[in-house]
Design a protein around this motif. Sequence first.
Motif, PDB file in Angstrom:
ATOM      1  N   MET A 151      31.433  44.457  43.852  1.00 33.84           N
ATOM      2  CA  MET A 151      32.189  43.211  43.739  1.00 33.84           C
ATOM      3  C   MET A 151      32.986  43.161  42.443  1.00 33.84           C
ATOM      4  O   MET A 151      34.151  42.750  42.426  1.00 33.84           O
ATOM      5  CB  MET A 151      31.230  42.021  43.830  1.00 33.84           C
ATOM      6  CG  MET A 151      30.606  41.822  45.200  1.00 33.84           C
ATOM      7  SD  MET A 151      29.191  40.693  45.203  1.00 33.84           S
ATOM      8  CE  MET A 151      29.955  39.207  44.544  1.00 33.84           C
ATOM      9  N   ARG A 159      41.484  45.845  46.221  1.00 36.63           N
ATOM     10  CA  ARG A 159      40.657  46.065  47.401  1.00 36.63           C
ATOM     11  C   ARG A 159      41.319  47.024  48.382  1.00 36.63           C
ATOM     12  O   ARG A 159      41.306  46.803  49.587  1.00 36.63           O
ATOM     13  CB  ARG A 159      40.370  44.722  48.086  1.00 36.63           C
ATOM     14  CG  ARG A 159      39.533  43.792  47.237  1.00 36.63           C
ATOM     15  CD  ARG A 159      39.261  42.480  47.949  1.00 36.63           C
ATOM     16  NE  ARG A 159      40.432  41.617  48.003  1.00 36.63           N
ATOM     17  CZ  ARG A 159      40.494  40.495  48.702  1.00 36.63           C
ATOM     18  NH1 ARG A 159      39.447  40.117  49.426  1.00 36.63           N
ATOM     19  NH2 ARG A 159      41.577  39.753  48.697  1.00 36.63           N
ATOM     20  N   LEU A 237      30.652  43.400  52.175  1.00 34.52           N
ATOM     21  CA  LEU A 237      31.766  43.019  51.307  1.00 34.52           C
ATOM     22  C   LEU A 237      32.844  42.275  52.088  1.00 34.52           C
ATOM     23  O   LEU A 237      33.434  41.306  51.583  1.00 34.52           O
ATOM     24  CB  LEU A 237      32.352  44.266  50.634  1.00 34.52           C
ATOM     25  CG  LEU A 237      31.468  44.955  49.590  1.00 34.52           C
ATOM     26  CD1 LEU A 237      32.130  46.241  49.104  1.00 34.52           C
ATOM     27  CD2 LEU A 237      31.203  44.022  48.407  1.00 34.52           C
ATOM     28  N   LEU A 242      35.427  40.356  50.033  1.00 35.16           N
ATOM     29  CA  LEU A 242      35.713  41.258  48.919  1.00 35.16           C
ATOM     30  C   LEU A 242      36.111  42.653  49.378  1.00 35.16           C
ATOM     31  O   LEU A 242      36.172  43.569  48.566  1.00 35.16           O
ATOM     32  CB  LEU A 242      34.488  41.357  47.998  1.00 35.16           C
ATOM     33  CG  LEU A 242      34.090  40.047  47.314  1.00 35.16           C
ATOM     34  CD1 LEU A 242      32.778  40.214  46.589  1.00 35.16           C
ATOM     35  CD2 LEU A 242      35.181  39.605  46.336  1.00 35.16           C
TER      36      LEU A 242
END
Length: 298
Positions: A151, A159, A237, A242
């Motif tokens: 994270m 990302r 995630l 994320l």
Amino acid sequence: MPVEQGTPSAATTVTSPDPAPAGTPARRGAGRGLGPGALVALGWLAGLSVLALLGDALPFIGDPSRMTSLPYEPPSSAHPLGTDEIGRDVLSRVVYAARVSLPIAAGAVAVAMLVGGIIGLLTGFLRGTVDEVGQWLLDVLVSFPPLILAMAVTAFLGRSPVILAVILGLLFVPPAARLVRTHTMATSTREYVVAARVLGASRIRIVFREIVPAVVPHLLAYAVLAASAVIVIEGALSFLGLSIPPPTPTWGGMITAARDGLAEAPHVLLVPVAVLFATVLALNGLADTLRSRLVETR
């Protein structure tokens, strides 16, 4: 002197070796094919990969971001798995989500096996100070909680699939390195390795000709198991927002978006959950098969 009839003479007596017991293979595990579970796992993974690669060319796979119908439509001939909360085809989104999860898992495993394999070979073969420094670095890396580390890094660097693959791969470097180190240390004390040293073989030759072939089966079985864990972490995630940002579909993102409509259209949630579960189960089953075929038969 005449020989009694029915008694073979010494010159004609032939001693044959004891035959191997019937049904006993020359090598443990030889001659056994893949079981039905492994075949089903390979079929699922192969089919999912083909759909992900050929999605653009298949008539029943459309644009995963285009609203083609009403929200929360049930499965029909036009939409075999129904539509999501804004009318996008669920089948198309599930297939395109595989383009995210599978490459990230493959990239992460490649990073973990390459970096961890090199560290494990160096620390297990050289030992001494190199081993102590390597183990200290691995302890530092493994001390970070995996999800928190992922994270933090994705929030700072972005990302993209490449960044996610590298970060998730680094999380699996310590177990891969320790696995390779253990088997390197065990292999380096075997008779054929000691004989190679006595005959004057160089360290590089010993590592690549004697140790690496003995370590690779163990690393390969672990790589498949690590791929399933990477897919789960990437899904977590995505669930937390994320991973790859919208509108690119991900299995975790689809699960997150479908929570609000669970009572009205449960299929929108169940489809990505089922695909994620089946993929992880297939990888775990394939890892068990590889371990029994490549490791336990050696």
